[in-house]
Design a protein around this motif. Structure first.
Motif, PDB file in Angstrom:
ATOM      1  N   LEU A   1      32.466  39.778  32.792  1.00  0.00           N
ATOM      2  CA  LEU A   1      31.477  39.065  33.611  1.00  0.00           C
ATOM      3  C   LEU A   1      32.425  38.143  34.218  1.00  0.00           C
ATOM      4  O   LEU A   1      33.147  38.325  35.659  1.00  0.00           O
ATOM      5  CB  LEU A   1      30.257  37.825  33.111  1.00  0.00           C
ATOM      6  N   ARG A   2      33.175  37.800  33.348  1.00  0.00           N
ATOM      7  CA  ARG A   2      34.325  36.212  33.309  1.00  0.00           C
ATOM      8  C   ARG A   2      35.309  37.123  33.840  1.00  0.00           C
ATOM      9  O   ARG A   2      36.642  36.769  34.999  1.00  0.00           O
ATOM     10  CB  ARG A   2      34.688  36.126  32.069  1.00  0.00           C
ATOM     11  N   LYS A   3      35.946  37.934  33.383  1.00  0.00           N
ATOM     12  CA  LYS A   3      37.074  38.739  33.887  1.00  0.00           C
ATOM     13  C   LYS A   3      36.618  39.105  35.875  1.00  0.00           C
ATOM     14  O   LYS A   3      38.095  39.872  36.599  1.00  0.00           O
ATOM     15  CB  LYS A   3      37.418  40.415  32.451  1.00  0.00           C
ATOM     16  N   MET A   4      35.471  40.170  35.988  1.00  0.00           N
ATOM     17  CA  MET A   4      35.198  40.680  37.042  1.00  0.00           C
ATOM     18  C   MET A   4      35.074  39.647  37.998  1.00  0.00           C
ATOM     19  O   MET A   4      35.701  39.945  38.853  1.00  0.00           O
ATOM     20  CB  MET A   4      34.374  40.816  36.700  1.00  0.00           C
ATOM     21  N   ILE A   5      34.611  38.231  38.011  1.00  0.00           N
ATOM     22  CA  ILE A   5      34.914  37.404  38.359  1.00  0.00           C
ATOM     23  C   ILE A   5      35.946  36.910  38.891  1.00  0.00           C
ATOM     24  O   ILE A   5      36.409  36.438  40.265  1.00  0.00           O
ATOM     25  CB  ILE A   5      33.869  35.747  38.509  1.00  0.00           C
ATOM     26  N   PHE A   6      36.965  36.999  38.075  1.00  0.00           N
ATOM     27  CA  PHE A   6      38.539  36.115  38.386  1.00  0.00           C
ATOM     28  C   PHE A   6      39.224  37.646  39.020  1.00  0.00           C
ATOM     29  O   PHE A   6      39.802  37.035  40.228  1.00  0.00           O
ATOM     30  CB  PHE A   6      38.863  36.188  36.932  1.00  0.00           C
ATOM     31  N   LEU A   7      39.493  38.187  38.691  1.00  0.00           N
ATOM     32  CA  LEU A   7      39.838  39.115  39.797  1.00  0.00           C
ATOM     33  C   LEU A   7      39.105  39.245  40.414  1.00  0.00           C
ATOM     34  O   LEU A   7      40.490  40.041  41.789  1.00  0.00           O
ATOM     35  CB  LEU A   7      39.693  40.839  38.824  1.00  0.00           C
ATOM     36  N   ALA A   8      37.936  39.733  41.396  1.00  0.00           N
ATOM     37  CA  ALA A   8      37.665  39.583  42.192  1.00  0.00           C
ATOM     38  C   ALA A   8      38.030  38.425  43.460  1.00  0.00           C
ATOM     39  O   ALA A   8      38.313  38.892  44.830  1.00  0.00           O
ATOM     40  CB  ALA A   8      35.660  39.475  42.762  1.00  0.00           C
ATOM     41  N   ALA A   9      38.152  37.059  42.935  1.00  0.00           N
ATOM     42  CA  ALA A   9      38.476  35.663  43.330  1.00  0.00           C
ATOM     43  C   ALA A   9      39.852  36.082  43.535  1.00  0.00           C
ATOM     44  O   ALA A   9      40.042  35.970  44.531  1.00  0.00           O
ATOM     45  CB  ALA A   9      37.783  34.850  42.397  1.00  0.00           C
ATOM     46  N   PHE A  10      40.850  36.469  42.835  1.00  0.00           N
ATOM     47  CA  PHE A  10      42.085  36.247  42.682  1.00  0.00           C
ATOM     48  C   PHE A  10      42.252  37.823  44.221  1.00  0.00           C
ATOM     49  O   PHE A  10      43.422  37.161  44.603  1.00  0.00           O
ATOM     50  CB  PHE A  10      43.245  36.907  41.118  1.00  0.00           C
ATOM     51  N   GLY A  11      41.759  39.246  43.566  1.00  0.00           N
ATOM     52  CA  GLY A  11      42.231  39.770  44.774  1.00  0.00           C
ATOM     53  C   GLY A  11      41.761  39.644  46.411  1.00  0.00           C
ATOM     54  O   GLY A  11      42.442  39.571  46.833  1.00  0.00           O
ATOM     55  N   ALA A  12      40.205  39.159  46.402  1.00  0.00           N
ATOM     56  CA  ALA A  12      39.948  38.547  48.134  1.00  0.00           C
ATOM     57  C   ALA A  12      41.118  37.455  47.980  1.00  0.00           C
ATOM     58  O   ALA A  12      41.434  37.278  49.335  1.00  0.00           O
ATOM     59  CB  ALA A  12      39.012  37.476  47.372  1.00  0.00           C
ATOM     60  N   ILE A  13      41.704  36.615  47.563  1.00  0.00           N
ATOM     61  CA  ILE A  13      42.969  35.421  47.720  1.00  0.00           C
ATOM     62  C   ILE A  13      44.027  36.270  48.161  1.00  0.00           C
ATOM     63  O   ILE A  13      44.270  35.603  49.204  1.00  0.00           O
ATOM     64  CB  ILE A  13      42.922  34.300  46.953  1.00  0.00           C
ATOM     65  N   MET A  14      44.610  37.020  47.015  1.00  0.00           N
ATOM     66  CA  MET A  14      45.588  38.204  47.656  1.00  0.00           C
ATOM     67  C   MET A  14      45.574  38.369  48.813  1.00  0.00           C
ATOM     68  O   MET A  14      46.885  38.319  49.632  1.00  0.00           O
ATOM     69  CB  MET A  14      45.974  38.957  46.659  1.00  0.00           C
ATOM     70  N   LEU A  15      44.589  38.838  49.029  1.00  0.00           N
ATOM     71  CA  LEU A  15      44.458  40.197  50.405  1.00  0.00           C
ATOM     72  C   LEU A  15      44.175  39.455  51.613  1.00  0.00           C
ATOM     73  O   LEU A  15      44.641  39.618  52.654  1.00  0.00           O
ATOM     74  CB  LEU A  15      42.606  41.112  50.357  1.00  0.00           C
ATOM     75  N   ALA A  16      43.808  37.981  51.373  1.00  0.00           N
ATOM     76  CA  ALA A  16      43.995  36.646  52.450  1.00  0.00           C
ATOM     77  C   ALA A  16      44.712  36.411  53.092  1.00  0.00           C
ATOM     78  O   ALA A  16      45.151  36.293  54.543  1.00  0.00           O
ATOM     79  CB  ALA A  16      43.208  35.813  51.837  1.00  0.00           C
ATOM     80  N   ILE A  17      45.740  36.451  51.416  1.00  0.00           N
ATOM     81  CA  ILE A  17      47.352  35.334  51.532  1.00  0.00           C
ATOM     82  C   ILE A  17      48.048  37.005  52.407  1.00  0.00           C
ATOM     83  O   ILE A  17      48.863  36.592  53.793  1.00  0.00           O
ATOM     84  CB  ILE A  17      47.288  35.554  50.956  1.00  0.00           C
ATOM     85  N   TYR A  18      48.024  38.165  52.302  1.00  0.00           N
ATOM     86  CA  TYR A  18      48.369  39.581  52.498  1.00  0.00           C
ATOM     87  C   TYR A  18      48.178  39.456  54.517  1.00  0.00           C
ATOM     88  O   TYR A  18      48.731  39.890  55.229  1.00  0.00           O
ATOM     89  CB  TYR A  18      47.916  40.777  52.062  1.00  0.00           C
ATOM     90  N   LEU A  19      46.336  39.376  54.591  1.00  0.00           N
ATOM     91  CA  LEU A  19      46.193  39.218  55.563  1.00  0.00           C
ATOM     92  C   LEU A  19      46.599  38.085  56.930  1.00  0.00           C
ATOM     93  O   LEU A  19      47.025  38.427  58.572  1.00  0.00           O
ATOM     94  CB  LEU A  19      44.529  39.341  56.677  1.00  0.00           C
ATOM     95  N   PHE A  20      47.016  37.203  55.653  1.00  0.00           N
ATOM     96  CA  PHE A  20      47.514  36.277  57.733  1.00  0.00           C
ATOM     97  C   PHE A  20      49.091  36.991  57.310  1.00  0.00           C
ATOM     98  O   PHE A  20      49.482  36.342  58.489  1.00  0.00           O
ATOM     99  CB  PHE A  20      47.533  34.459  55.713  1.00  0.00           C
ATOM    100  N   LEU A  21      50.155  37.008  56.823  1.00  0.00           N
ATOM    101  CA  LEU A  21      51.266  37.210  56.256  1.00  0.00           C
ATOM    102  C   LEU A  21      51.718  38.936  57.746  1.00  0.00           C
ATOM    103  O   LEU A  21      52.884  38.785  58.387  1.00  0.00           O
ATOM    104  CB  LEU A  21      52.169  37.341  54.806  1.00  0.00           C
ATOM    105  N   ALA A  22      50.456  39.790  57.108  1.00  0.00           N
ATOM    106  CA  ALA A  22      50.846  40.853  57.658  1.00  0.00           C
ATOM    107  C   ALA A  22      50.072  40.058  59.359  1.00  0.00           C
ATOM    108  O   ALA A  22      50.909  41.203  60.826  1.00  0.00           O
ATOM    109  CB  ALA A  22      49.354  42.025  57.499  1.00  0.00           C
ATOM    110  N   ILE A  23      50.390  39.253  60.059  1.00  0.00           N
ATOM    111  CA  ILE A  23      49.538  38.755  61.483  1.00  0.00           C
ATOM    112  C   ILE A  23      50.685  37.735  61.763  1.00  0.00           C
ATOM    113  O   ILE A  23      51.038  38.566  62.903  1.00  0.00           O
ATOM    114  CB  ILE A  23      47.909  37.891  61.071  1.00  0.00           C
ATOM    115  N   THR A  24      51.013  37.015  61.130  1.00  0.00           N
ATOM    116  CA  THR A  24      52.188  36.364  61.685  1.00  0.00           C
ATOM    117  C   THR A  24      53.892  37.407  61.217  1.00  0.00           C
ATOM    118  O   THR A  24      54.205  37.124  62.471  1.00  0.00           O
ATOM    119  CB  THR A  24      52.622  35.234  60.787  1.00  0.00           C
ATOM    120  N   GLY A  25      53.775  38.762  60.584  1.00  0.00           N
ATOM    121  CA  GLY A  25      54.480  38.787  60.655  1.00  0.00           C
ATOM    122  C   GLY A  25      55.853  38.729  60.201  1.00  0.00           C
ATOM    123  O   GLY A  25      57.276  39.138  60.077  1.00  0.00           O
ATOM    124  N   LYS A  26      55.441  37.824  58.968  1.00  0.00           N
ATOM    125  CA  LYS A  26      56.515  37.145  58.087  1.00  0.00           C
ATOM    126  C   LYS A  26      57.329  37.920  57.157  1.00  0.00           C
ATOM    127  O   LYS A  26      55.894  38.588  56.290  1.00  0.00           O
ATOM    128  CB  LYS A  26      56.291  35.653  58.218  1.00  0.00           C
TER     129      LYS A  26
END
Length: 187
Positions: free
Chosen positions: A108-133
């Motif tokens: 359960l801990r692994k699942m929650i940590f990986l889901a949160a970490f993955g969501a944060i990484m994809l949010a940063i990815y989307l921000f950088l993809a939109i800004t084109g940096k």
């Protein structure tokens, strides 16, 4: 056709070992040639020989967890020894249940940590993809985020059901009725 035959054989096996009360009965011969206790266990915390548990688990592995078990141990044991055997079996399955419970908590801990970490990484990815940096960093974050979410899904969809099945099987063993049959008794 082959699958249907296997299913029929399984149902036939379960019907053969069921008693009139709806319990799956497993008979275990504990004659003189079987080492009853694990030689590494100490007197105060004696545990049964692992081969005994292995045999019981091999016989009950295919029995659905909702069918109660009745384990009949064949051998001549004084009442004090019978109580010690029952306590050893209970302690063994309690320890196994703790182990699986801890595995479920870690899952359960692994699942929650990986889901949160993955969501944060994809949010940063989307921000950088939109800004084109920084295209390289953007792609790297995409891979890391996707992989993290994939592992979280694996924990939820594959590992967790396996752990739940294992826990239900241990609960079945914890609730089993242990009976003793003297060797000279005939069914």
């Amino acid at each position: 056709m082959n699958r249907k035959r296997e299913k029929q054989e399984l149902l036939s096996y379960i019907e053969r070992i069921m008693d009139k009360d709806g319990n799956a009965v497993v008979d275990v011969s504990l004659g003189d040639d079987v080492a009853l206790y694990d030689p590494l266990s100490l007197k105060g915390e004696k545990d049964l020989n692992g081969e005994i548990y292995d045999y019981i688990e091999a016989q009950t592995n295919v029995i659905p967890a909702n069918i109660p078990l009745r384990v009949r141990l064949h051998g001549n044991f004084p009442q004090e020894e019978r109580e010690e055997i029952k306590k050893s079996m209970q302690r063994h399955y309690v320890m196994k249940s703790f182990d699986v419970s801890w595995d479920m908590l870690a899952n359960l801990r692994k699942m929650i940590f990986l889901a949160a970490f993955g969501a944060i990484m994809l949010a940063i990815y989307l921000f950088l993809a939109i800004t084109g940096k920084n295209v390289f960093l953007t792609e790297l974050l995409s891979i890391i985020g996707s992989f993290s979410l994939w592992e979280a899904a694996d924990s939820l969809l594959l590992e967790r059901p396996r752990l739940r099945r294992e826990y239900r099987n241990i609960e079945q063993s914890l609730n089993e009725k242990v009976e003793f049959v003297d060797v000279d008794e005939v069914d």
